[in-house]
Design a protein around this motif. Sequence first.
Motif, mmCIF file in Angstrom:
data_model
loop_
_atom_site.group_PDB
_atom_site.id
_atom_site.type_symbol
_atom_site.label_atom_id
_atom_site.label_comp_id
_atom_site.label_asym_id
_atom_site.label_seq_id
_atom_site.Cartn_x
_atom_site.Cartn_y
_atom_site.Cartn_z
ATOM 1 N N SER A 4 -77.123 -59.021 22.829
ATOM 2 C CA SER A 4 -78.379 -58.383 23.232
ATOM 3 C C SER A 4 -78.604 -57.114 22.560
ATOM 4 C CB SER A 4 -78.805 -58.180 24.659
ATOM 5 O OG SER A 4 -78.883 -59.746 25.248
ATOM 6 N N GLU A 5 -77.429 -56.653 22.521
ATOM 7 C CA GLU A 5 -77.380 -55.060 21.934
ATOM 8 C C GLU A 5 -77.467 -55.357 20.488
ATOM 9 O OE1 GLU A 5 -73.664 -53.262 23.042
ATOM 10 O OE2 GLU A 5 -74.272 -53.171 25.031
ATOM 11 N N ALA B 257 -66.853 -66.482 20.359
ATOM 12 C CA ALA B 257 -67.132 -65.292 21.454
ATOM 13 C C ALA B 257 -65.706 -64.600 21.469
ATOM 14 C CB ALA B 257 -67.591 -65.994 22.435
ATOM 15 N N THR B 258 -64.689 -65.368 21.392
ATOM 16 C CA THR B 258 -63.279 -64.746 21.888
ATOM 17 C C THR B 258 -62.628 -63.861 20.801
ATOM 18 O OG1 THR B 258 -62.667 -66.540 23.230
ATOM 19 C CG2 THR B 258 -60.821 -65.304 22.465
ATOM 20 N N TYR B 259 -62.667 -64.269 19.431
ATOM 21 C CA TYR B 259 -62.148 -63.590 18.368
ATOM 22 C C TYR B 259 -63.054 -62.576 17.565
ATOM 23 C CZ TYR B 259 -58.247 -66.961 19.450
ATOM 24 O OH TYR B 259 -57.619 -67.828 20.237
ATOM 25 N N PHE B 260 -64.057 -62.449 17.718
ATOM 26 C CA PHE B 260 -65.036 -62.049 16.790
ATOM 27 C C PHE B 260 -65.913 -60.850 17.461
ATOM 28 C CE2 PHE B 260 -63.955 -66.103 15.095
ATOM 29 C CZ PHE B 260 -63.386 -65.628 13.662
ATOM 30 N N PRO B 261 -66.330 -59.833 16.785
ATOM 31 C CA PRO B 261 -67.359 -58.745 17.227
ATOM 32 C C PRO B 261 -68.499 -59.430 17.428
ATOM 33 C CG PRO B 261 -66.443 -58.223 15.278
ATOM 34 C CD PRO B 261 -65.465 -59.171 15.466
ATOM 35 N N ALA B 262 -69.486 -58.722 18.191
ATOM 36 C CA ALA B 262 -70.793 -59.174 18.350
ATOM 37 C C ALA B 262 -71.606 -59.369 17.158
ATOM 38 C CB ALA B 262 -71.465 -58.454 19.311
ATOM 39 N N ASP B 263 -71.452 -58.434 16.026
ATOM 40 C CA ASP B 263 -72.332 -58.882 14.768
ATOM 41 C C ASP B 263 -72.032 -59.927 13.982
ATOM 42 O OD1 ASP B 263 -70.018 -57.598 14.307
ATOM 43 O OD2 ASP B 263 -71.051 -56.331 12.574
ATOM 44 N N GLU B 264 -70.456 -60.055 13.930
ATOM 45 C CA GLU B 264 -70.053 -61.279 13.025
ATOM 46 C C GLU B 264 -70.371 -62.832 13.973
ATOM 47 O OE1 GLU B 264 -65.902 -60.626 12.496
ATOM 48 O OE2 GLU B 264 -66.218 -58.954 11.434
ATOM 49 N N GLN B 265 -70.497 -62.678 15.313
ATOM 50 C CA GLN B 265 -70.897 -63.737 16.055
ATOM 51 C C GLN B 265 -72.311 -64.296 15.734
ATOM 52 O OE1 GLN B 265 -70.468 -63.414 20.613
ATOM 53 N NE2 GLN B 265 -68.539 -62.016 20.083
ATOM 54 N N VAL B 266 -72.974 -63.244 15.526
ATOM 55 C CA VAL B 266 -74.249 -63.496 15.122
ATOM 56 C C VAL B 266 -74.314 -64.354 13.918
ATOM 57 C CG1 VAL B 266 -76.623 -62.723 14.210
ATOM 58 C CG2 VAL B 266 -75.619 -61.747 16.366
ATOM 59 N N ALA B 267 -73.403 -63.897 12.850
ATOM 60 C CA ALA B 267 -73.498 -64.653 11.465
ATOM 61 C C ALA B 267 -72.891 -65.935 11.808
ATOM 62 C CB ALA B 267 -72.888 -63.676 10.509
ATOM 63 N N LEU B 268 -71.738 -66.214 12.497
ATOM 64 C CA LEU B 268 -70.938 -67.318 12.458
ATOM 65 C C LEU B 268 -71.655 -68.375 13.263
ATOM 66 C CD1 LEU B 268 -67.500 -65.636 13.122
ATOM 67 C CD2 LEU B 268 -68.070 -67.157 11.480
ATOM 68 N N TYR B 269 -72.450 -67.968 14.393
ATOM 69 C CA TYR B 269 -73.161 -69.126 14.969
ATOM 70 C C TYR B 269 -74.161 -69.627 14.244
ATOM 71 C CZ TYR B 269 -71.242 -67.981 19.549
ATOM 72 O OH TYR B 269 -70.569 -67.508 20.707
ATOM 73 N N ALA B 270 -74.987 -68.843 13.174
ATOM 74 C CA ALA B 270 -75.837 -69.329 12.244
ATOM 75 C C ALA B 270 -75.253 -70.140 11.170
ATOM 76 C CB ALA B 270 -76.707 -68.126 11.481
ATOM 77 N N ALA B 271 -74.066 -69.808 10.678
ATOM 78 C CA ALA B 271 -73.244 -70.714 9.742
ATOM 79 C C ALA B 271 -72.986 -71.870 10.301
ATOM 80 C CB ALA B 271 -71.912 -69.667 9.240
ATOM 81 N N LEU B 272 -72.626 -71.876 11.594
ATOM 82 C CA LEU B 272 -72.002 -73.281 12.261
ATOM 83 C C LEU B 272 -73.381 -74.062 12.959
ATOM 84 C CD1 LEU B 272 -69.142 -71.903 14.353
ATOM 85 C CD2 LEU B 272 -69.017 -73.009 12.277
ATOM 86 N N MET C 15 -75.409 -73.289 15.467
ATOM 87 C CA MET C 15 -75.326 -73.205 16.706
ATOM 88 C C MET C 15 -76.486 -72.306 17.074
ATOM 89 S SD MET C 15 -71.437 -73.535 17.326
ATOM 90 C CE MET C 15 -71.743 -73.535 18.939
ATOM 91 N N PRO C 16 -77.288 -72.443 18.216
ATOM 92 C CA PRO C 16 -77.829 -71.457 18.802
ATOM 93 C C PRO C 16 -77.292 -70.176 19.175
ATOM 94 C CG PRO C 16 -77.503 -73.474 20.323
ATOM 95 C CD PRO C 16 -76.946 -73.813 19.064
ATOM 96 N N LEU C 17 -78.049 -69.307 19.091
ATOM 97 C CA LEU C 17 -77.112 -67.937 19.656
ATOM 98 C C LEU C 17 -77.122 -67.769 21.133
ATOM 99 C CD1 LEU C 17 -76.255 -65.665 18.002
ATOM 100 C CD2 LEU C 17 -78.099 -64.298 18.423
ATOM 101 N N PRO C 18 -76.100 -67.898 21.990
ATOM 102 C CA PRO C 18 -76.017 -67.743 23.198
ATOM 103 C C PRO C 18 -76.475 -66.472 23.809
ATOM 104 C CG PRO C 18 -74.043 -67.426 22.460
ATOM 105 C CD PRO C 18 -74.654 -67.930 21.275
#
Length: 298
Positions: free
Chosen positions: A152-153, A126-141, A143-146
């Motif tokens: 939401s956007e 959440a701190t270092y990555f923009p929202a679109d990359e967050q979606v991919a990284l949570y899936a890669a790890l 982890m559920p999407l917070p």
Amino acid sequence: MDPSLIDSSLHRLLNLKVAKDRKGMAPNKPLLVLAILDLFEAGLIGLDGLVHKDAQLNLRFRSYSPICAPRRGNAIDLNLPFRHLASDGIYTHVGDEERVVRLDPVLLARFMDPRFRQEARRRIVATYFPADEQVALYAALGMPLPSSEELSEVRQDQAAYKAQLSRGRDARFKVSVISGYHFTCALTGYRLIASKSTYVPLEAAHIHAHSKRGPDTPDNGLALTPTAHDLFDAGLWTVDDNLRIRVAKSDIAESILPGGSHFKLADLHGRRLSFAPQATLRPDPTHLAWHRREIFAR
């Protein structure tokens, strides 16, 4: 989360010295921290806190870093963050070759706690990555999407959102399959570990093709060299229920130049798949049956 875990250790991880420009924060150091935390999740770092710049670390870094490559415009290399993360107090280098580090003892104790790891991974993404990359990284790890306004956007563009989820799941599939087969080609038994390189000459092949609704679960995967992968997808070989290789021998003509050493596919007919002694993964018979029926069909 236990408030006692929100301490200087987490603060240190969320305040890494990273470059910031019009492309956003440089992802190299945060990606390396995520890869190290992933090694803890897999039980690959012990009480000595030693982290090796080896195939296990590089597999994770090279699988997650392409998520950020479109934003950065270039490939993201492991060597620089592995060298410079020491300046953030995360670890110290052991020896002169910069191939082994020892984690800070306080951080090591925190990393051993799965609750801390989960919170650290969530906050780092959440701190270092923009929202679109967050979606991919949570899936890669895995982890559920917070829930957040930014995410939401991203969800509003369903095509882009699904593409990012797919990128993350592909990365997780690659890590799970190649590490599950212990970096060994299931067809040939080939394994390469180079002392001065972290190159991994393997791909994660779907048995039940992903384009045909095959799942991104590890038991639907085989670790294969690129050549073996192409031959598998072309239906020139498959695997029976006894994990023996079946080759479409009537469809192929093979030759090797004098002095050459490449394998002949037909020579592998009837042999069992290759599993390293440390391999923990086996293919699901249901997926193998799908490949025989739909792709091999001979």
